[in-house]
Design a protein around this motif. Sequence first.
Motif, PDB file in Angstrom:
ATOM      1  N   TYR A 162       0.882  -1.275  -0.005  1.00 11.05           N
ATOM      2  CA  TYR A 162      -0.043   0.047   0.038  1.00 11.05           C
ATOM      3  C   TYR A 162       0.771   1.148  -0.131  1.00 11.05           C
ATOM      4  O   TYR A 162       0.589   2.517  -0.340  1.00 11.05           O
ATOM      5  CB  TYR A 162      -1.044  -0.056   1.184  1.00 11.05           C
TER       6      TYR A 162
ATOM      7  N   LYS B  97      -4.659   9.332   2.529  1.00 13.58           N
ATOM      8  CA  LYS B  97      -5.391   8.828   3.872  1.00 13.58           C
ATOM      9  C   LYS B  97      -5.040   7.584   4.278  1.00 13.58           C
ATOM     10  O   LYS B  97      -5.409   6.537   3.672  1.00 13.58           O
ATOM     11  CB  LYS B  97      -6.966   8.954   3.828  1.00 13.58           C
TER      12      LYS B  97
ATOM     13  N   THR C 208      -6.446   6.032  -0.270  1.00 16.27           N
ATOM     14  CA  THR C 208      -7.109   5.628   1.115  1.00 16.27           C
ATOM     15  C   THR C 208      -6.631   4.198   1.449  1.00 16.27           C
ATOM     16  O   THR C 208      -6.745   3.304   0.456  1.00 16.27           O
ATOM     17  CB  THR C 208      -8.555   5.630   0.945  1.00 16.27           C
ATOM     18  N   TYR C 209      -5.869   4.032   2.311  1.00 16.95           N
ATOM     19  CA  TYR C 209      -5.820   2.673   2.902  1.00 16.95           C
ATOM     20  C   TYR C 209      -6.431   2.545   4.377  1.00 16.95           C
ATOM     21  O   TYR C 209      -6.143   3.503   5.439  1.00 16.95           O
ATOM     22  CB  TYR C 209      -4.507   2.622   3.400  1.00 16.95           C
ATOM     23  N   SER C 210      -7.403   1.713   4.362  1.00 13.86           N
ATOM     24  CA  SER C 210      -8.306   1.799   5.750  1.00 13.86           C
ATOM     25  C   SER C 210      -7.653   1.092   6.791  1.00 13.86           C
ATOM     26  O   SER C 210      -6.825   0.167   6.762  1.00 13.86           O
ATOM     27  CB  SER C 210      -9.698   1.010   5.254  1.00 13.86           C
ATOM     28  N   TYR C 211      -8.315   1.369   8.097  1.00 15.23           N
ATOM     29  CA  TYR C 211      -7.693   0.833   9.461  1.00 15.23           C
ATOM     30  C   TYR C 211      -8.160  -0.567   9.280  1.00 15.23           C
ATOM     31  O   TYR C 211      -7.263  -1.590   9.845  1.00 15.23           O
ATOM     32  CB  TYR C 211      -8.459   1.532  10.405  1.00 15.23           C
ATOM     33  N   ILE C 212      -9.296  -1.148   8.859  1.00 16.23           N
ATOM     34  CA  ILE C 212      -9.696  -2.345   8.590  1.00 16.23           C
ATOM     35  C   ILE C 212      -8.512  -3.173   7.851  1.00 16.23           C
ATOM     36  O   ILE C 212      -7.979  -4.435   8.391  1.00 16.23           O
ATOM     37  CB  ILE C 212     -10.913  -2.495   8.176  1.00 16.23           C
ATOM     38  N   ASP C 213      -8.377  -2.497   6.780  1.00 22.66           N
ATOM     39  CA  ASP C 213      -7.214  -3.499   5.985  1.00 22.66           C
ATOM     40  C   ASP C 213      -5.903  -3.602   6.844  1.00 22.66           C
ATOM     41  O   ASP C 213      -5.437  -4.650   6.763  1.00 22.66           O
ATOM     42  CB  ASP C 213      -7.187  -2.641   4.383  1.00 22.66           C
TER      43      ASP C 213
ATOM     44  N   PRO D 146      -4.242   5.234   8.288  1.00 21.16           N
ATOM     45  CA  PRO D 146      -4.328   5.148   9.619  1.00 21.16           C
ATOM     46  C   PRO D 146      -2.957   5.349  10.459  1.00 21.16           C
ATOM     47  O   PRO D 146      -2.013   5.196   9.751  1.00 21.16           O
ATOM     48  CB  PRO D 146      -4.781   3.743  10.070  1.00 21.16           C
TER      49      PRO D 146
END
Length: 350
Positions: free
Chosen positions: A18, A41, A196-201, A43
Amino acid sequence: MEVIDFLDNRILEAIRPYQLEALDNINRYLDSDSNKQALIKMPMGTGKTVIISIASAFFPHINNCLVVTSSSAVKEQLLYDIKMGVWENLCVPFCPIKPVVELLPSDADVINSNQYPTIYVCTVQALLRIKQDDYSNYTLLKDKVDLVMFDEGHKEPAQQWQATIRELEAKVVLFSATPVRNDLNKFSIDNQFVYTYSYIDAVNQGYVNDVNFSIIDTSTISNTQRIGEFVSYINNALDSYVNQFDCERDEVKVIIRCNTDEEIKLLVNELNNRGLHAKGVHENFGTANEQLLQNVPSDIRSDGTVCWVHQYKLVEGIDNYKFYILGIYQALPDPRSFVQQVGRVIRKKT
């Protein structure tokens, strides 16, 4: 030209997928004719500084880069990380050949003295001061800088900061784990260049810690017992963590959030009385007491303090993988602050 065409293979092998995607987003933005800003974006704890360091040091279309943040403590971390920390963590045998220079209002002539590609690092407050008090050097910086990267970029729309950044007329990349503000309409984001790289991922891929919440039942605790009971709970949480993850106690640090400076004093006193090395941070504190500080120290990563007690000073911008436990003695004022505060304890050791 794609990122993989100009980055050293040792960097490409060391970074996460990522992070490469985010770097590719920046590269495409720099190659575009967009006059808006790009947004990354990600986390807390997922390596935004790695991206900032690589882009500022090794992107061939960037000569001079300005890295901006709103916090002096984060500025100190960025200076160290861009110079050395990132490259040591990536285990690559080199550092940027560009000089990494702290930009201060008292030494703004460094802009004129550097006649070679440079990475400048400063707080946005310092940049504003230079603009207001030393406009000739601000203009010189404007002529030099190809790219501005703003860590904690959700703060960029603050009116004076916004003008100071945008009047440089350079490409701007905002980095944030918390990109939403009430004045979202003031952002100037090009939607083509939002990554965007999400917290869940990040949790699912094992890059950050998952979070477990535990609520203290205070219904049977009197006001006079609250401090003592809370400290007991923190002490038990420390013991449980150390036992569960088979680590040394000095490897685990705690953040405690309060509402007032008086609460901070009471908690710091009780924590230290229990043998839990504690310091409090609040703007109302003077300099006479080594346990009660006005500002977050720049050496917080190496400081041996176990418990850091604050009101707002440690809500964002502090990255230390040893913070594993968060105690909220009094609630934060809004959901955004709560998310930012929780973000301090999700970082994993790289």
